[in-house]
Design an enzyme around this catalytic site. Structure first.
Site, short mmCIF file in Angstrom:
data_model
loop_
_atom_site.label_atom_id
_atom_site.label_comp_id
_atom_site.label_asym_id
_atom_site.label_seq_id
_atom_site.Cartn_x
_atom_site.Cartn_y
_atom_site.Cartn_z
CG LEU A 16 -72.53 -49.16 103.27
CD1 LEU A 16 -72.98 -49.33 101.83
CD2 LEU A 16 -71.08 -49.59 103.41
CB SER A 17 -75.13 -43.99 107.46
OG SER A 17 -76.20 -44.29 106.60
CB THR A 62 -82.22 -47.34 108.91
OG1 THR A 62 -82.54 -48.20 107.83
CG2 THR A 62 -81.27 -48.04 109.87
CE LYS A 66 -85.72 -45.58 106.66
NZ LYS A 66 -85.60 -45.60 105.21
CG ASP A 102 -85.43 -42.71 102.72
OD1 ASP A 102 -84.19 -42.71 102.63
OD2 ASP A 102 -86.05 -43.32 103.62
N GLY A 128 -92.89 -51.80 100.56
CA GLY A 128 -92.40 -51.54 101.91
C GLY A 128 -92.14 -50.05 102.12
CE1 TYR A 217 -78.49 -49.45 100.69
CE2 TYR A 217 -76.31 -50.38 101.04
CZ TYR A 217 -77.53 -49.95 101.54
OH TYR A 217 -77.79 -50.03 102.88
N GLY A 238 -78.60 -48.28 93.01
CA GLY A 238 -79.06 -48.05 94.38
C GLY A 238 -78.14 -47.16 95.20
P1 NAP Z 1 -89.29 -53.55 103.57
O1 NAP Z 1 -90.18 -52.48 104.13
O2 NAP Z 1 -88.91 -54.71 104.42
O3 NAP Z 1 -89.98 -54.09 102.19
C1 NAP Z 1 -89.44 -55.20 101.50
C2 NAP Z 1 -90.19 -55.39 100.19
O4 NAP Z 1 -89.57 -56.46 99.46
C3 NAP Z 1 -91.66 -55.77 100.36
O5 NAP Z 1 -92.41 -55.21 99.31
C4 NAP Z 1 -91.61 -57.31 100.23
O6 NAP Z 1 -92.82 -57.89 99.78
C5 NAP Z 1 -90.56 -57.46 99.15
N1 NAP Z 1 -89.95 -58.80 99.18
C6 NAP Z 1 -89.13 -59.30 100.13
N2 NAP Z 1 -88.78 -60.57 99.81
C7 NAP Z 1 -89.40 -60.87 98.63
C8 NAP Z 1 -89.43 -62.01 97.79
N3 NAP Z 1 -88.72 -63.11 98.08
N4 NAP Z 1 -90.14 -61.96 96.64
C9 NAP Z 1 -90.84 -60.84 96.30
N5 NAP Z 1 -90.86 -59.72 97.08
C10 NAP Z 1 -90.15 -59.73 98.22
O7 NAP Z 1 -87.90 -52.90 103.09
P2 NAP Z 1 -87.61 -51.45 102.52
O8 NAP Z 1 -87.12 -50.57 103.61
O9 NAP Z 1 -88.77 -50.99 101.70
O10 NAP Z 1 -86.34 -51.75 101.59
C11 NAP Z 1 -86.45 -52.54 100.41
C12 NAP Z 1 -85.09 -52.68 99.75
O11 NAP Z 1 -84.60 -51.39 99.38
C13 NAP Z 1 -84.02 -53.28 100.66
O12 NAP Z 1 -83.27 -54.17 99.88
C14 NAP Z 1 -83.15 -52.11 101.06
O13 NAP Z 1 -81.80 -52.49 101.22
C15 NAP Z 1 -83.29 -51.18 99.87
N6 NAP Z 1 -83.17 -49.75 100.23
C16 NAP Z 1 -82.25 -49.02 99.57
C17 NAP Z 1 -82.13 -47.67 99.86
C18 NAP Z 1 -81.10 -46.85 99.15
O14 NAP Z 1 -80.78 -45.75 99.63
N7 NAP Z 1 -80.57 -47.28 98.04
C19 NAP Z 1 -82.97 -47.07 100.81
C20 NAP Z 1 -83.92 -47.88 101.45
C21 NAP Z 1 -84.01 -49.23 101.15
P3 NAP Z 1 -93.98 -58.33 100.82
O15 NAP Z 1 -94.78 -57.10 101.10
O16 NAP Z 1 -94.72 -59.38 100.10
O17 NAP Z 1 -93.28 -58.85 102.05
#
Ligand code: NAP
Length: 271
Positions: A16-17, A62, A66, A102, A128, A217, A238
């Site tokens: 969406l950026s 992203t 990163k 972030d 993550g 979000y 979000g």
């Molecule tokens: P990431 O590095 O891929 O981390 C994903 C996390 O979700 C890990 O802790 C993973 O656990 C957990 N997870 C995934 N599937 C799961 C499941 N079925 N059950 C339990 N835990 C699960 O991703 P990220 O960059 O941190 O982003 C995480 C979320 O935040 C995404 O949905 C992204 O869209 C959102 N986000 C939003 C913003 C914003 O500006 N609003 C910014 C960044 C990210 P494991 O370690 O066990 O795999």
């Protein structure tokens, strides 16, 4: 000359950026454009070369770049160094400077509501990249204690060690052992909810004293948000973090206040 900005990552087609930044350019009459540029894992070096060739003015970074992007920076902001990952890069005549918006983008909606963090207990679900910036934010704001819970427990342990290295009191627990009554802040930084799954934790004990912040979000109203709303918790969405980090990136690149309302309008219209 038109200045070009970009977001790099993979996948990138649903980012969406571009909408957010192009709306800001329009609102302020800036001769700039912002594109989504897919760079697959393993092709970052070549991708950055092409950005240099087109004299990119700045770009967001992203998943999955990163952390890897850090090695291509000429200068690094203190937040970026602390978190060990960059999401915003400026290009000043070939010099790449890395920032991380972030963390402060996450904190911004909390501060806007005048909710204090200092001395409060925090539960962060997920370990993550996003959770890392969030934990750094709570450490910076002197939360009393940060508890991390994650499906893969070793990652929660590593993140709690990172929090301790920043001077915060931290621990980690299994998702099954979460007791929300111990915390003021409940943050979902997992990707559970992206596909409308049920909340990653039971929500029965969430009440009006909680601040529930789901960084997913899309959808805007995850199951965690819906249940917490029913229980009268303070809700943070979000999209507010998304806008917060975009507004800060905008300010780094253009050195003027971001047109937040124009950015918000196009973002909410896109849902
Ligand atoms: P990431 O590095 O891929 O981390 C994903 C996390 O979700 C890990 O802790 C993973 O656990 C957990 N997870 C995934 N599937 C799961 C499941 N079925 N059950 C339990 N835990 C699960 O991703 P990220 O960059 O941190 O982003 C995480 C979320 O935040 C995404 O949905 C992204 O869209 C959102 N986000 C939003 C913003 C914003 O500006 N609003 C910014 C960044 C990210 P494991 O370690 O066990 O795999």
């Amino acid at each position: 000359m038109v200045k070009t900005f970009a977001v790099i990552g993979d996948p990138i087609e649903h980012s969406l950026s571009p909408s957010i930044h192009n709306a800001a350019f329009k609102a302020l009459n800036l001769d700039c454009t912002y594109i989504a540029y897919r760079i697959p894992r393993g092709e970052l070096k070549e991708g950055i070369e092409s950005l240099r060739q087109i004299k990119i003015a700045g770009f967001n970074v992203t998943i999955p770049h990163k952390i890897e992007m850090m090695q291509y920076l000429d200068d690094i902001s203190p937040e970026c160094k602390m978190i060990g990952a960059t999401n915003t890069v400026s290009n000043d005549n070939g010099k790449f400077t890395g920032y991380n918006t972030d963390m402060d983008g996450f904190l911004e909606p909390i501060k806007k509501r005048n909710i204090g963090i200092s001395g409060e207990s925090v539960l962060v679900l997920g370990s993550g990249g996003a959770a890392r910036a969030i934990v750094a934010g709570f450490a910076k704001e002197k939360a009393k204690k940060i508890t991390i819970s994650n499906r893969t427990l070793q990652k929660a342990q590593a993140l709690s060690e990172f929090a301790s290295s920043l001077g915060a009191e931290a621990d980690y627990i299994k998702l099954q052992n979460v007791d929300v009554s111990k915390y003021k802040f409940v943050i979902n930084a997992t990707s559970v909810g992206l596909k409308n799954e049920p909340s990653p934790i039971p929500t029965g004990a969430i009440n009006a004293n909680h601040v529930v912040y789901d960084i997913i979000y899309m959808p805007m109203n995850t199951d965690l948000i819906q249940q917490s709303k029913k229980n009268s918790a303070t809700i943070i969405y979000g999209y507010e973090m998304l806008l917060g980090q975009a507004a800060l990136a905008f300010q780094i690149w253009h050195r003027v206040q971001a047109p937040y309302e124009a950015m918000k309008k196009v973002l909410l219209g896109g849902f």
